[in-house]
Design a protein around this motif. Structure first.
Motif, short mmCIF file in Angstrom:
data_model
loop_
_atom_site.label_atom_id
_atom_site.label_comp_id
_atom_site.label_asym_id
_atom_site.label_seq_id
_atom_site.Cartn_x
_atom_site.Cartn_y
_atom_site.Cartn_z
N HIS A 46 15.86 104.74 72.93
CA HIS A 46 15.67 105.55 72.00
C HIS A 46 16.39 104.88 69.89
N GLY A 47 15.70 105.98 69.21
CA GLY A 47 16.52 105.55 68.13
C GLY A 47 15.43 106.65 67.02
N LEU A 48 16.70 107.55 65.93
CA LEU A 48 16.54 108.26 65.26
C LEU A 48 16.14 107.75 64.02
N LYS A 49 16.65 107.04 63.23
CA LYS A 49 16.53 105.99 62.20
C LYS A 49 17.06 104.75 61.92
N ASN A 50 18.00 104.51 62.36
CA ASN A 50 18.92 103.30 62.82
C ASN A 50 17.69 102.77 63.64
N ASN A 51 18.33 100.96 63.93
CA ASN A 51 17.98 100.14 64.95
C ASN A 51 19.08 100.08 66.18
N ILE B 258 13.08 100.24 63.82
CA ILE B 258 12.64 101.34 63.09
C ILE B 258 12.52 100.42 62.14
N THR B 259 11.42 101.11 61.07
CA THR B 259 10.81 100.57 59.20
C THR B 259 11.85 101.86 59.13
N TYR C 257 12.42 112.08 67.78
CA TYR C 257 12.85 110.76 67.50
C TYR C 257 12.26 109.28 68.18
N VAL C 258 12.07 107.99 68.54
CA VAL C 258 11.31 107.17 68.63
C VAL C 258 11.69 106.93 70.19
N TYR C 259 10.67 107.23 71.26
CA TYR C 259 11.83 106.59 72.34
C TYR C 259 10.58 105.71 72.70
N TRP C 260 11.29 104.38 73.97
CA TRP C 260 10.57 104.09 74.95
C TRP C 260 10.89 103.76 76.50
N TYR C 261 9.63 104.00 77.16
CA TYR C 261 9.64 103.80 78.45
C TYR C 261 8.83 102.93 78.79
N ARG C 262 9.55 102.53 79.81
CA ARG C 262 7.92 101.38 80.91
C ARG C 262 7.97 102.19 82.16
N GLN C 263 6.46 101.69 82.86
CA GLN C 263 6.48 101.74 83.94
C GLN C 263 5.74 101.20 84.97
N ILE C 264 6.67 101.07 85.85
CA ILE C 264 6.01 99.51 86.71
C ILE C 264 5.04 99.80 87.51
N HIS C 265 4.18 100.06 88.16
CA HIS C 265 3.31 100.05 88.87
C HIS C 265 3.90 101.08 90.25
N SER C 266 3.26 102.17 90.18
CA SER C 266 3.67 102.96 91.58
C SER C 266 5.31 103.68 91.44
N GLN C 267 5.52 103.37 90.70
CA GLN C 267 7.17 103.92 89.78
C GLN C 267 7.12 105.22 88.75
N ASP D 133 10.76 103.32 56.65
CA ASP D 133 10.00 104.31 56.12
C ASP D 133 9.71 105.37 57.34
N ARG D 134 10.19 104.78 58.51
CA ARG D 134 10.48 105.63 59.99
C ARG D 134 8.79 105.48 60.58
N LYS D 135 7.46 104.17 60.27
CA LYS D 135 6.32 104.76 60.17
C LYS D 135 6.16 104.26 61.40
N SER D 136 6.44 103.02 61.90
CA SER D 136 6.64 101.84 62.97
C SER D 136 7.72 102.04 63.33
N SER D 137 7.65 100.85 64.26
CA SER D 137 8.71 100.34 64.67
C SER D 137 8.59 99.18 66.25
N THR D 138 9.43 99.08 66.72
CA THR D 138 8.91 97.27 67.22
C THR D 138 10.23 96.83 68.52
N LEU D 139 9.85 97.50 70.27
CA LEU D 139 10.30 97.34 70.61
C LEU D 139 10.81 95.86 70.79
N ILE D 140 11.98 94.77 71.74
CA ILE D 140 12.03 93.62 71.14
C ILE D 140 13.04 93.28 72.58
N LEU D 141 12.39 92.87 73.17
CA LEU D 141 12.83 92.56 74.79
C LEU D 141 13.59 91.03 74.57
N PRO D 142 14.61 90.20 74.42
CA PRO D 142 15.05 89.11 74.02
C PRO D 142 14.49 88.23 74.71
N HIS D 143 14.25 88.02 76.09
CA HIS D 143 14.53 86.64 77.50
C HIS D 143 13.27 87.41 78.68
#
Lengths: 110, 113
Positions: free
Chosen positions: A49-54, A64-65, A32-42, A67-77
Motif C-alpha cells: 500500500h502507499g499514499l503518494k510515493n512509490n 502512484i501517479t 491510501y491505495v491498497y493492493w490485495y490478491r485472492q487465490i481461489h478459496s483463500q 495526481d494520485r488518480k491512478s496506480s500500477t501494481l508491478i509483479l516483477p517476475h
C-alpha cells in the motif's frame, strides 16, 4: 471510500513482469491505495500500500501517479502461483474501512 | 503482521437456524470488520465491529440478521440468524489499525440447506 476501476482480466507470461492498472480518480487526500490478491478459496492476501510515493517490497512495486488518480501494481517476475484476483482499494481514510471492487483476474501462462 | 483465526472453517446448516462465527486476532487491533463473499463475487463489507458498542452496519445489512459482538481488541463474533439458502457464502473477518494494512482470516464457508 473512492471507487476504483480495474480491467476484468489480464494475461501474463511466466517470468515476465505483470503490470496491473487501477484508476481511482475520486481518491481523497487522506486515502491510501491498497493492493490485495485472492487465490481461489483463500482469504485476501495483503500485497502493498502507499499514499503518494512509490513503494516496493519483496512481493511487488506500487507506482502512484503524481495526481494520485491512478496506480500500477508491478509483479516483477510473474510465476504460475501469482494467478489470482487482484484487488485495488482506495480507502482507509477517515472511515478506516476498505471497500473491495471487482478486481482483475490475472492469469499467468506457462 | 497479525494472524487471524476463524472458527468454524466451514459448516452446513439447516434453514431457519443460526450460526455464530468466531474471529480471534493474535494481537490487539483497533478495528475489526466482517465481510461476505458470495459465490463468484467480490467481498462485500457487512459491518465494522466496534469494541464496547454496537457495530456499524453497511447499507443492506441489519443487526437483527447479523448481530456482532466485540468484547475486546482481539476477538469478535458474527451471527448469521434465521438462515436461508441465500446466506450461503464465505464470511471473512478482518483486522487493522489506522492507515495500516488489513489482515484477513481464511474465512468461514457456510452452506445453508
Amino acid at each position: 471510500d473512492a471507487k476504483t476501476t480495474q480491467p476484468t482480466s489480464m494475461d501474463c507470461a511466466e517470468g515476465r513482469a505483470a503490470n496491473l492498472p487501477c484508476n481511482h480518480s475520486t481518491i481523497s487526500g487522506n486515502e491510501y491505495v491498497y493492493w490485495y490478491r485472492q487465490i481461489h478459496s483463500q482469504g485476501p492476501q495483503y500485497i502493498i500500500h502507499g499514499l503518494k510515493n512509490n513503494e516496493t517490497n519483496e512481493m511487488a512495486s506500487l507506482i502512484i501517479t503524481e495526481d494520485r488518480k491512478s496506480s500500477t501494481l508491478i509483479l516483477p517476475h510473474a510465476t504460475l502461483r501469482d494467478t489470482a484476483v487482484y484487488y485495488c482499494i482506495a480507502g482507509g481514510g477517515a472511515t478506516n474501512k476498505l471497500i473491495f471492487g471487482t478486481g482483475t483476474l490475472l492469469a499467468v501462462q506457462p | 503482521s497479525a494472524v487471524i483465526s476463524q472458527k468454524p472453517s466451514r459448516d452446513i446448516c439447516q434453514r431457519g437456524t443460526s450460526l455464530t462465527i468466531q474471529c480471534q486476532v493474535d494481537s490487539q487491533v483497533t478495528m475489526m470488520f466482517w465481510y461476505r463473499q458470495q459465490p463468484g463475487q467480490s467481498l462485500t463489507l457487512i459491518a465494522t465491529a466496534n469494541q464496547g458498542s454496537e457495530a456499524t452496519y453497511e447499507s443492506g445489512f441489519v443487526i437483527d440478521k447479523f448481530p456482532i459482538s466485540r468484547p475486546n481488541l482481539t476477538f469478535s463474533t458474527l451471527t448469521v440468524s434465521n438462515m436461508s439458502p441465500e446466506d450461503s457464502s464465505i464470511y471473512l473477518c478482518s483486522g487493522r489499525d489506522m492507515n495500516t494494512e488489513a489482515f484477513f482470516g481464511q474465512g468461514t464457508r457456510l452452506t445453508v440447506v
